[in-house]
Design a protein around this motif. Sequence first.
Motif, PDB file in Angstrom:
ATOM      1  N   GLY A   1      26.956 -27.988 -28.524  1.00 14.34           N
ATOM      2  CA  GLY A   1      28.308 -27.543 -28.259  1.00 14.34           C
ATOM      3  C   GLY A   1      29.155 -28.598 -27.593  1.00 14.34           C
TER       4      GLY A   1
ATOM      5  N   THR B   1      26.861 -23.336 -30.116  1.00 11.13           N
ATOM      6  CA  THR B   1      26.125 -22.818 -31.271  1.00 11.13           C
ATOM      7  C   THR B   1      24.634 -22.812 -30.965  1.00 11.13           C
ATOM      8  OG1 THR B   1      27.786 -23.755 -32.754  1.00 11.13           O
ATOM      9  CG2 THR B   1      25.686 -23.119 -33.742  1.00 11.13           C
TER      10      THR B   1
ATOM     11  N   GLN C   1      27.333 -18.120 -32.459  1.00 18.54           N
ATOM     12  CA  GLN C   1      28.367 -19.021 -31.950  1.00 18.54           C
ATOM     13  C   GLN C   1      29.221 -18.309 -30.910  1.00 18.54           C
ATOM     14  OE1 GLN C   1      30.617 -20.651 -35.280  1.00 18.54           O
ATOM     15  NE2 GLN C   1      29.537 -22.574 -34.926  1.00 18.54           N
TER      16      GLN C   1
END
Length: 72
Positions: free
Chosen positions: A36, A58, A68
Amino acid sequence: MRTHLTKCACLFLHQVSHHPMVMACHCEGKGWKFWGDSNLKSKFWGQSIQLDPNGVLTLEFDDGETFQWSKV
């Protein structure tokens, strides 16, 4: 920065930009991956400050299941 959390997990963190501050991460272990990026938008209101997170995280498992989160 790279660190081994356990014998089966590894974490990478990096401050991509200083102004604005943007951070990125990647972590993986047996059967999963996590990555991320995140930055903060700030507003100064005279006597207070507002910080709004803006980014996406994610989590993906080896079977293809993916989660997500946004605005983190």
